[in-house]
Design an enzyme around this catalytic site. Structure first.
Site, PDB file in Angstrom:
ATOM      1  CB  CYS A   1      -0.947   0.006   1.199  1.00 45.38           C
ATOM      2  SG  CYS A   1      -2.066  -1.406   1.240  1.00 45.38           S
TER       3      CYS A   1
ATOM      4  CG  HIS B   1      -3.247   3.465   2.073  1.00 48.21           C
ATOM      5  ND1 HIS B   1      -3.692   2.995   0.865  1.00 48.21           N
ATOM      6  CD2 HIS B   1      -3.325   2.421   2.944  1.00 48.21           C
ATOM      7  CE1 HIS B   1      -4.020   1.715   0.981  1.00 48.21           C
ATOM      8  NE2 HIS B   1      -3.817   1.353   2.242  1.00 48.21           N
TER       9      HIS B   1
ATOM     10  CG  ASN C   1      -6.591  -0.846   1.141  1.00 51.05           C
ATOM     11  OD1 ASN C   1      -5.858  -0.436   0.251  1.00 51.05           O
ATOM     12  ND2 ASN C   1      -6.125  -1.307   2.290  1.00 51.05           N
TER      13      ASN C   1
END
Length: 323
Positions: A114, A250, A280
């Site tokens: 990520c 993020h 996500n």
């Protein structure tokens, strides 16, 4: 002569297939209320058959190049941040390079899960500062749906697919306030590997594997590490939290976003939030959110923009940009 790195164009691409919480509740033991309460997610995009990471990356790249007003022939380097490459090799970046019709230059992937886009942006910035590249295409692209265990409600509801891209170009450093990418700050702690990982790989069991996560522990480290790296980036440039115009984080979980904003004393309307619609998307989440905020006019020239992310590894990092 010294150079700084300016982001001159952004772009993104999402699969057209929307999967809502209600649809997931038809196949696993969950509900819209349960997912929204714990994550803030209401829907996510899921790639169809044939929509690979390189396909999503290519579409985002074309949009970024168009926004920048340049073509692939102007590129010196393509960097793709992904944890879901099309193949073990070659790199997804080389596939995108070919799809763009780019001749010359170089292309490679970066794997920091990520945090991948922030890592890739740091690499691009350093290539430019070192004089080894003038124009770099940085992409974060993922098809996370391909590595999920769709029977595990604790993880499968969290992720989605998509791609975001930026074009970064060298600009001669002038007098006055610094502009462009002011600094990047990268960290990792391999001892925390087991908090978020995939239980497969060509070098272990020859399988792709599924994503596994200890959610509470990841949450705890995320709020602490993200707030810390944000302060680090600000301090390195002589700024404080009050100087931030936009935080582009993020998009892991609305609770993490809220917790980080509180630690930094930021208002919610200073945080670019897309997790409700995108879920996500790992390395794609920061550039997806960035592109949305640039295109809808929220991010304006001269504003201070801070991007941050944390992912498996554990890895985390931040990039501070004067737009």
């Amino acid at each position: 002569m010294s150079y700084c790195s300016r982001i001159i164009g952004t772009g993104s691409h999402l699969p057209d297939q929307v999967v809502t919480n209600e649809q997931l509740a038809e196949t696993i033991d969950t509900s819209d209320d349960w997912i929204v309460d714990r994550t803030g997610i209401r829907e996510r995009r899921i790639a169809r058959e044939g929509e690979t990471t390189s396909v999503l990356a290519f579409q985002a790249a074309e949009n970024a190049l168009e926004a920048a007003g340049i073509s692939a022939k102007d590129l010196d380097l393509v960097i793709v941040a992904t944890t879901t490459p099309d193949n073990t090799f070659p790199s997804t970046a080389t596939k995108v390079q070919a799809m763009l019709g780019m001749e010359g230059g170089a292309a490679f992937d970066i794997q920091a899960v990520c945090s991948g886009f922030v890592y890739a942006l740091a690499v691009a910035d350093n290539f430019i500062r070192a004089g080894q590249a003038k124009t770099v295409l940085v992409i974060g692209a993922e098809v996370m749906s391909r590595i999920l265990d769709w029977s595990d409600r604790g993880t499968c509801v969290l992720f989605g697919d998509g791609a975001g891209a930026v074009v970064v170009q060298a600009e001669e450093v002038g007098a006055g306030e610094p502009v462009g990418i002011l600094s990047t700050h990268l960290h990792s702690d391999g001892k925390l590997r087991d908090l978020l990982y995939v239980d497969g790989g060509p070098g272990t069991n020859k399988q792709v594997g599924h994503l596994r996560m200890l959610g509470r522990e990841v949450f705890r480290h995320a709020v602490t590490n993200l707030a810390s790296v944000v302060v680090e980036a600000l301090s390195a440039n002589g700024y404080t939290q009050s100087d931030i115009d936009w935080l582009v984080p993020h998009q892991a979980n609305k609770r993490i976003l809220d917790g980080t904003a509180r630690k930094l004393g930021l208002r919610e309307d200073q945080v670019v939030i897309t997790v409700e619609r995108h879920a996500n998307t790992s390395a794609a989440s920061v550039p997806l959110a960035l592109d949305e905020a640039v295109r809808d006019g929220r991010i304006q020239k001269g504003q201070l923009v801070l991007m941050e992310a944390m992912g498996g590894g554990l890895t985390w990092g931040a990039a501070l940009v004067r737009w």
